[in-house]
Scaffold this motif. Structure first.
Motif, short mmCIF file in Angstrom:
data_model
loop_
_atom_site.label_atom_id
_atom_site.label_comp_id
_atom_site.label_asym_id
_atom_site.label_seq_id
_atom_site.Cartn_x
_atom_site.Cartn_y
_atom_site.Cartn_z
N TYR A 190 -6.59 2.74 6.42
CA TYR A 190 -5.46 2.47 5.52
C TYR A 190 -4.25 1.90 6.26
O TYR A 190 -3.60 0.99 5.78
N ASN A 214 -11.27 0.21 -2.12
CA ASN A 214 -10.80 1.51 -1.67
C ASN A 214 -11.97 2.47 -1.68
O ASN A 214 -12.44 2.87 -2.74
N CYS A 220 0.81 -1.22 0.00
CA CYS A 220 0.00 0.00 0.00
C CYS A 220 0.85 1.26 0.00
O CYS A 220 0.41 2.29 -0.51
#
Length: 134
Positions: free
Chosen positions: A119, A102, A77
Motif C-alpha cells: 500500500y 485491492n 490512497c
C-alpha cells in the motif's frame, strides 16, 4: 468488474473481434483471449497497447506535483481505497502506472503481471477509464 470482463465488454462494444484487437494492439489473438478469460495477466506495456487500440484515454503524469490537472480523476490512497478486487489503475510512487486490484490482504495490491505491491508504494488510484468517445 474484473479487468478481463472490462476488456471483453469494451472490445465487443466497439465491434471488434479478438483478432482485430490483437492486430490493432500488436499482440496475439491468444493473448487477448487469455486476458479476457483471466487465465493470464497483462503487463503494463501490453495494457498501454490495448488501451491505445481501443482508444481509451488514460491520464498518466507525475502525481507528486499535486497539479490539479494531473490529479483530475485520481483518488489519493490516504483519502479512500478502492473496493476489494475492483480492477483499477494504480499510480505508484516510482511514477509507474499499472492495472491492479485491492487484494485486501496484508495491506497490498495485486498488480497485473507483477505480483503484489505494498500500500505505501501506491500514491493514488482511479477506476478503469471510460471508453474514448469521438
Amino acid at each position: 468488474m474484473n479487468f478481463g470482463k472490462y476488456l471483453k465488454e469494451e472490445r465487443v462494444r466497439q465491434g471488434k473481434s479478438q483478432q482485430q484487437l490483437a492486430e490493432d494492439a500488436g499482440v496475439t489473438k491468444r493473448a487477448v483471449a487469455y486476458w479476457e478469460s483471466g487465465k493470464r495477466k497483462m503487463n503494463i506495456e501490453s495494457a498501454d497497447k490495448v488501451f491505445r487500440a481501443l482508444h481509451i484515454s488514460v491520464v498518466i503524469g507525475d502525481l507528486h506535483r499535486k497539479n490539479s490537472n494531473i490529479l483530475k480523476g485520481w483518488i489519493l490512497c490516504n483519502e479512500q481505497m478502492p473496493d476489494t478486487e475492483e480492477s483499477v489503475l494504480l499510480s505508484l510512487r516510482n511514477l509507474d502506472i499499472c492495472v491492479g486490484f485491492n487484494a485486501n490482504t496484508e495491506r497490498r495490491f495485486y498488480v497485473v503481471g507483477d505480483g503484489y505491491v505494498e500500500y505505501e508504494n501506491v500514491l493514488a488510484w482511479q477506476p478503469l477509464p471510460e471508453p474514448y468517445k469521438s
